[in-house]
Structure formats: structure tokens, C-alpha cells
Motif scaffolding. Structure first.
Motif, mmCIF file in Angstrom:
data_model
loop_
_atom_site.group_PDB
_atom_site.id
_atom_site.type_symbol
_atom_site.label_atom_id
_atom_site.label_comp_id
_atom_site.label_asym_id
_atom_site.label_seq_id
_atom_site.Cartn_x
_atom_site.Cartn_y
_atom_site.Cartn_z
ATOM 1 N N THR A 6 8.071 -59.938 -64.397
ATOM 2 C CA THR A 6 7.948 -59.605 -62.981
ATOM 3 C C THR A 6 9.206 -60.052 -62.264
ATOM 4 N N VAL A 44 7.498 -58.749 -56.043
ATOM 5 C CA VAL A 44 6.273 -58.226 -55.461
ATOM 6 C C VAL A 44 6.761 -57.571 -54.180
ATOM 7 N N MET A 78 -3.691 -61.808 -56.577
ATOM 8 C CA MET A 78 -2.304 -61.422 -56.843
ATOM 9 C C MET A 78 -1.976 -61.556 -58.332
ATOM 10 N N SER A 79 -2.438 -62.622 -58.969
ATOM 11 C CA SER A 79 -2.123 -62.803 -60.392
ATOM 12 C C SER A 79 -2.798 -61.735 -61.247
ATOM 13 N N LEU A 96 2.235 -56.421 -50.814
ATOM 14 C CA LEU A 96 0.894 -56.818 -51.228
ATOM 15 C C LEU A 96 0.047 -56.898 -49.970
ATOM 16 N N TYR A 140 9.039 -54.732 -62.279
ATOM 17 C CA TYR A 140 9.223 -55.465 -63.526
ATOM 18 C C TYR A 140 10.565 -55.077 -64.124
ATOM 19 N N ALA A 153 1.673 -55.194 -65.054
ATOM 20 C CA ALA A 153 2.470 -55.452 -66.265
ATOM 21 C C ALA A 153 1.981 -54.611 -67.438
ATOM 22 N N ASP A 172 -0.821 -58.593 -60.829
ATOM 23 C CA ASP A 172 0.428 -58.695 -61.589
ATOM 24 C C ASP A 172 0.176 -58.367 -63.062
ATOM 25 N N PHE A 190 4.596 -53.717 -57.471
ATOM 26 C CA PHE A 190 5.265 -54.750 -58.265
ATOM 27 C C PHE A 190 6.435 -54.115 -58.999
#
Length: 173
Positions: free
Chosen positions: A87, A90, A66-67, A93, A147, A74, A70, A145
Motif C-alpha cells: 500500500t 489511501v 480501513m484495514s 476514504l 498499491y 490488496a 486495505d 487505495f
């Protein structure tokens, strides 16, 4: 202090938007080996997970995946917003298959929606096993995601406005 949500409806950019249900039903999303990575696209991020990223069964932790997703999203959002983003959500996912330690993992990100202050990105993760041939490619995760574009005071700003008047994009962290 919270973020102010856009008062006008989200604007679509030229990319077609599909729901996650439609994506799951498409053959390219099923958890089956593929012969090649998505054609005509360049990964935003490529990384090989190492043993500290794994659980006791040898598969990468979902939080690690997940990171990385992200970060990939981004990158696309920063390019579209021409500056810093944060962020905010979410939206979805889905983990389609486990990622073993040592599998080259590639992340693809596309902007699918642009609002007044927000950018929504679709992120897909693929793995390559047996890099030397025959290579087995597998789609392992997909997500949406959202942002929010940030100004120099860490406040939401319109996506189409420069972060600092007259200075162009601001990529500080």
C-alpha cells in the motif's frame, strides 16, 4: 529509500473511473437501506466484526474498517499485478454509516487505474443486518487505495512484468 513515482501518465483500464464526488451523488451511495447487495459482483472479503473491534458505543472502529478495506483492495491489486504489492496511498476514504458489532460486512474491490508500477483500487463496504429476513443492506464505506507492485527485493517493479523472471506470480508476504 523512497518509491520512484511513474514518469508516464497513468493508463486507464477498461473500468470506468468516476470521481468520489460523482460516487457520493449517486443514489446507491447514500446512507439509506437497500434491498440487496450489488448484483453481478462477488465480495473479495466477508467478515463479522466482534466486540473487541468496537468502541464503547457498539460501533466498529474506523481503523478496523480501513484495514479490512486495505486487505480487500490488496487482493484485487495482487491479482492485477500478478505478485506482491504494498500500500502506497489511501487516496480517499469515506465512512457513510456506522457498522454495529455482529453485522456481516462485505468488501468489494475493483481495479480502476493501472500505472507503470502502481494499481489503484476502488473498495466498497456493505453490511447485512438481520440476515434471516428481512435483510437490510447498507453501503457503509468507500475508498480508493493505491498499491505499488514489488519485486523479490522489495523494490517497485512494472505492473506488467513478472515479479521473478520465469517464475510467474509471487504471493509471498
Amino acid at each position: 529509500m523512497g518509491y520512484a513515482w511513474p514518469k508516464r501518465p497513468m493508463q486507464q483500464d477498461s473500468t470506468s473511473i468516476r470521481t468520489m464526488t460523482e460516487i457520493h451523488r449517486s443514489p446507491s451511495s447514500r446512507n439509506v437501506p437497500q434491498s440487496e447487495l450489488p448484483s453481478g459482483r462477488t465480495p473479495v472479503l466477508a467478515i463479522v466484526p466482534m466486540p473487541p473491534d468496537a468502541n464503547p458505543h457498539g460501533h466498529v472502529f474506523g481503523g478496523w474498517i480501513m484495514s479490512q478495506m486495505d486487505i480487500a483492495g490488496a487482493v484485487a491489486a495482487v491479482q492485477r499485478a500478478r505478485g506482491r504489492v504494498s500500500t502506497v496511498a489511501v487516496n480517499t476514504l469515506t465512512f457513510l454509516a456506522p457498522i454495529p458489532v455482529g453485522a456481516r460486512t462485505l468488501f468489494y474491490a475493483d481495479v480502476v487505474r493501472v500505472g507503470n508500477t502502481s494499481v489503484t483500487c476502488k473498495v466498497e463496504a456493505y453490511t447485512e443486518h438481520n440476515i434471516h429476513a428481512p435483510t437490510e443492506v447498507r453501503k457503509v464505506s468507500e475508498a480508493l487505495f493505491t498499491y505499488v507492485a514489488m519485486d523479490e527485493n522489495d523494490q517497485p517493479r512494472p505492473v506488467d512484468q513478472s515479479p521473478v523472471a520465469g517464475s510467474g506470480a509471487d504471493f509471498r508476504r
